[in-house]
Enzyme design. Structure first.
Site, PDB file in Angstrom:
ATOM      1  N   CYS A 195      38.171  40.351  34.202  1.00 55.81           N
ATOM      2  CA  CYS A 195      37.300  39.595  33.278  1.00 55.81           C
ATOM      3  C   CYS A 195      37.580  38.678  32.195  1.00 55.81           C
ATOM      4  O   CYS A 195      38.451  39.112  31.364  1.00 55.81           O
ATOM      5  CB  CYS A 195      36.478  40.729  32.608  1.00 55.81           C
ATOM      6  SG  CYS A 195      35.011  40.263  31.492  1.00 55.81           S
TER       7      CYS A 195
ATOM      8  N   CYS B 196      36.282  38.520  28.621  1.00 56.19           N
ATOM      9  CA  CYS B 196      36.596  39.843  28.059  1.00 56.19           C
ATOM     10  C   CYS B 196      37.838  39.644  27.491  1.00 56.19           C
ATOM     11  O   CYS B 196      38.296  39.635  26.230  1.00 56.19           O
ATOM     12  CB  CYS B 196      36.565  41.001  28.923  1.00 56.19           C
ATOM     13  SG  CYS B 196      35.443  41.477  29.855  1.00 56.19           S
ATOM     14  N   ASP B 197      39.005  39.136  28.417  1.00 55.59           N
ATOM     15  CA  ASP B 197      40.510  38.993  27.979  1.00 55.59           C
ATOM     16  C   ASP B 197      40.937  37.759  27.832  1.00 55.59           C
ATOM     17  O   ASP B 197      42.088  37.930  27.432  1.00 55.59           O
ATOM     18  CB  ASP B 197      41.277  39.964  29.080  1.00 55.59           C
ATOM     19  CG  ASP B 197      40.768  41.364  29.130  1.00 55.59           C
ATOM     20  OD1 ASP B 197      40.126  41.915  27.905  1.00 55.59           O
ATOM     21  OD2 ASP B 197      40.708  42.121  30.162  1.00 55.59           O
TER      22      ASP B 197
END
Ligand code: NDP
Length: 306
Positions: free
Chosen positions: A134, A137-138
């Site tokens: 992701c 997300c990261d």
């Protein structure tokens, strides 16, 4: 046989949000946590885009908090996997761990989707330590660093473009000699100077040390192997929704995602609702999953009060 008013399957943001709402409404929900308690967020580190946490929060901690919040209002949280369902009549019959059968007046399916991985042992070893599925997300943790994205679809192109805006260099590793993504996405990738597309390349190994990923080994079409130094390795080779147990009973799309009435969590079976990634191939965010868990709970509440 145990009878419950509402059974929730799945313990990601969608499942726990539904449990919070239904327990606050005194509907005594029972939630089965499934194969991966806490869901996909337990495999990430810091989450910085979930509102309410200005300093960010660890994925596992966020899920622990959601779980505790559901428990605070009396949700009955249980470990166990749903192995069979019979939705042909109400109450629905749900089998847990191939043993216990429960009769449920209503059902909220929040079993999520799982990112596909290449299946390399080294990839599993560095999951959450540089290997991620992701980028939104990261990605931020790899600011000004070099990263790679695997895949040639729209997700891979979108993630590569997103990462290119924060990272120094992005390698897009594509196994075919072409991209599968839409023309517009392909053009965007090709016109981004710090994305380098490596066609006909496959990842052989993820390299790293105790601090995380340091690089990958790739193999080209001629079989030649080379090393690329990296800090982050992102998979974007698709997701598969966890809907096997519902096949033939709930209406699914071609990829296996549960179909819901537009703007609603209602499925084709009255009294069965779907929330989170199991019905969402597009956004796949913790906050959208939580939002749809809320919608499912409110619709379920209305259904039960009818
Ligand atoms: P896709 O299935 O479209 O693409 C998966 C990609 O991963 C393909 O390029 C595939 O290669 C590659 N791949 C699969 N397995 C491996 C493997 N083992 N090793 C290397 N590469 C592999 O998935 P997406 O998540 O990209 O998209 C899913 C759906 O969502 C699509 O319909 C897409 O159009 C849509 N979508 C739309 C967006 C938008 O409109 N903004 C954004 C994101 C997704 P190969 O081509 O060789 O099979």
């Amino acid at each position: 046989m145990e009878q419950v008013k509402c059974l929730i399957i799945g313990s990601g943001p969608a499942g726990f949000t539904a449990a919070i709402y239904l327990s606050r409404a005194n509907l005594s929900p029972v939630l089965y946590e499934g194969i991966e308690p806490g869901g996909q967020l337990t495999t990430t580190t810091q989450i910085e885009n979930f509102p309410g946490f200005p300093e960010g929060i660890d994925g596992p901690k966020l899920m622990e908090n959601m779980r505790a919040q559901a428990q605070r209002f009396g949700a009955d949280l249980r470990s166990g996997i749903v192995t069979k369902v019979d939705l042909s009549s109400r109450p629905f019959r749900v089998t847990i761990n191939d043993e216990k059968e429960i009769a449920a007046e209503s059902l909220i399916v929040a079993t999520g989707a799982s990112a596909k991985y290449l299946g390399l042992p080294s990839e599993q070893k560095f999951k959450g330590m540089g290997v991620s599925a992701c980028a939104t997300c990261d990605g931020f943790f790899y600011r000004k660093k070099d990263v790679a994205v695997v895949g040639g679809g729209d997700t891979a192109c979108e993630e590569a473009t997103y990462l290119a805006s924060i990272c120094r260099q992005v390698y897009l590793i594509v196994r075919k000699p072409f991209l599968r993504a839409s023309k517009a996405m392909q053009e965007r990738v090709m016109n981004t100077p710090n994305i380098k597309v490596l066609f006909e390349h496959n990842t052989v190994e993820v390299l790293g040390d105790e601090c995380g990923v340091t690089g990958i080994t790739v193999r080209d079409a001629q079989g030649a192997e080379s090393r690329i130094d990296l800090a982050g390795f992102f998979l974007a080779i698709g997701h598969h929704p966890n809907t096997e147990v519902f096949a033939g009973q709930l209406e699914l799309d071609a990829e296996g995602y549960i179909k819901t009435v537009p703007g609603s969590a209602r499925t084709n079976v009255e009294g069965v609702f779907a929330a989170g990634d199991v019905r969402d191939p597009h956004f796949r965010q913790a906050i959208t999953a939580a939002g749809s868990g809320c919608t499912a709970a409110l619709e379920c509440e209305r259904f039960l009060l009818k």
